[in-house]
Design a protein around this motif. Sequence first.
Motif: not given
Length: 283
Positions: A57, A61, A267-268, A271-272, A274-275
């Motif tokens: 990911p 990005q 998953e978490i 996400r964290a 990338l944020d």
Amino acid sequence: MRSDAIATPVRLPPWRRLELADGTRVLARTAPGEVPVLLLHGWALTADVNFLHLMRPVADQHGVVAMDMRGHGRGPQLRRRERFDIAQCADDAAAVLDALGVDQVVVCGYSLGGPVGLEFARRHRDRVAGLVFEATALSFDNLADRFGRIAFRVLRPFAQWSRGLGRSIPLQYFRKARSERIAQIWPWLRSELVQCHPRVIVDVILAEYAFDFRPYVSSIAGLPAAVVVTARDGAVPPKDQRALAAELNATVIELDAGHEVFLSDPEIYVRATLDAIDMVLRG
């Protein structure tokens, strides 16, 4: 690459063989991007283990650069009398960026990767577009660390000659934390973890215990920073992680997870992270 290596469970960016300015040959996983993310892994791990679920990911990005540190996995090997050095790892990362022609990166350091990332920012500040630190601290000197320092100093002479002593520590850690997600990839994970020599495993943790970045925080003041806190971490106390964030005036993202979140609940974690990367790129 070893011919008997077990295939990586997910598709990762390709390896590139690089020769650094000093002649050192390294392998790095890379994907191009305007400001790629430099991924710095944790103690006794490899980049593939620490960033198994994150690397693709991030590569898609932002672009990515990831390599194994000295003495770890496929990283440059340490000679018998050579000690692991955090500052040297920071300079290795800069040399890899030179070889790739990359000017600036977002530094993302997990656990041991935190000290290496902090040193990278201090020594190569002009190459840092932002800092993301995860499950790490400015120093490692709580009561448990002080006892650990004594134990590992005693262990080191034995680890020098042992095939298993020391090497079993990361294996035992992940066995205890063995969620269903970790169990699914255990043969591959074990094959990655046993690549680190026991002496190096001991030397790395001793280098972490000796690390203290608190006198140098002002040298990286003003760099955009985010800290991902693992609030149930048994390896790096959450209060030390929050202290790092406070000293860097960093944005904080808290995860209700332990130190192995990158494998047990990817998953978490993804996400964290990338944020956090997006936050520091926005300044």
